[in-house]
Design a protein around this motif. Structure first.
Motif, PDB file in Angstrom:
ATOM      1  N   UNK A   1       0.835  -1.205   0.000  1.00  0.00           N
ATOM      2  CA  UNK A   1       0.000   0.000   0.000  1.00  0.00           C
ATOM      3  C   UNK A   1       0.866   1.250   0.000  1.00  0.00           C
ATOM      4  N   UNK A   2       0.358   2.306  -0.602  1.00  0.00           N
ATOM      5  CA  UNK A   2       1.079   3.584  -0.605  1.00  0.00           C
ATOM      6  C   UNK A   2       1.245   4.114   0.813  1.00  0.00           C
ATOM      7  N   UNK A   3       0.214   3.983   1.624  1.00  0.00           N
ATOM      8  CA  UNK A   3       0.259   4.425   3.017  1.00  0.00           C
ATOM      9  C   UNK A   3      -0.017   3.217   3.892  1.00  0.00           C
ATOM     10  N   UNK A   4       1.045   2.492   4.255  1.00  0.00           N
ATOM     11  CA  UNK A   4       0.820   1.269   5.021  1.00  0.00           C
ATOM     12  C   UNK A   4       0.680   1.560   6.510  1.00  0.00           C
ATOM     13  N   UNK A   5       0.120   0.590   7.198  1.00  0.00           N
ATOM     14  CA  UNK A   5      -0.120   0.676   8.632  1.00  0.00           C
ATOM     15  C   UNK A   5       1.065   0.023   9.339  1.00  0.00           C
ATOM     16  N   UNK A   6       1.604   0.637  10.386  1.00  0.00           N
ATOM     17  CA  UNK A   6       2.727   0.010  11.102  1.00  0.00           C
ATOM     18  C   UNK A   6       2.354  -1.392  11.587  1.00  0.00           C
TER      19      UNK A   6
END
Length: 85
Positions: free
Chosen positions: A52-57
């Motif tokens: 994903x472009x903005x991944x979740x930690x």
């Protein structure tokens, strides 16, 4: 709901308590409630997250997984479990 039209509520509701507030609201409108639970393997979940472009930690994902309560048949008119690898 007032218009009595079908709709999909797309959300991550990890616990029975979170789901119950929505289910109670829908029930007040005499809605037919269907839960679709989607699950992938931990490895696949991490792979998708990293792409994903903005991944979740990962630590956040781990905490979410630890709090997960899988829906059961007592929560809705219909519960579907979709497990993918």
């Amino acid at each position: 709901m007032r218009a009595e039209k079908s709709f999909v509520w797309n959300a991550t509701n990890l616990s029975r308590q979170l789901r119950s507030s929505l289910i109670n609201l829908f029930s007040a409108y005499q809605a037919r409630i269907r839960i679709v639970y989607l699950e992938v393997s931990w490895e696949e979940l991490l792979r998708r997250n990293h792409s994903r472009a903005a991944n979740v930690p990962e630590a956040v994902i781990q905490r979410m997984r630890d709090r997960l309560e899988v829906p059961d048949l007592t929560e809705a008119h219909q519960v579907d479990w979709v497990v993918d690898s």
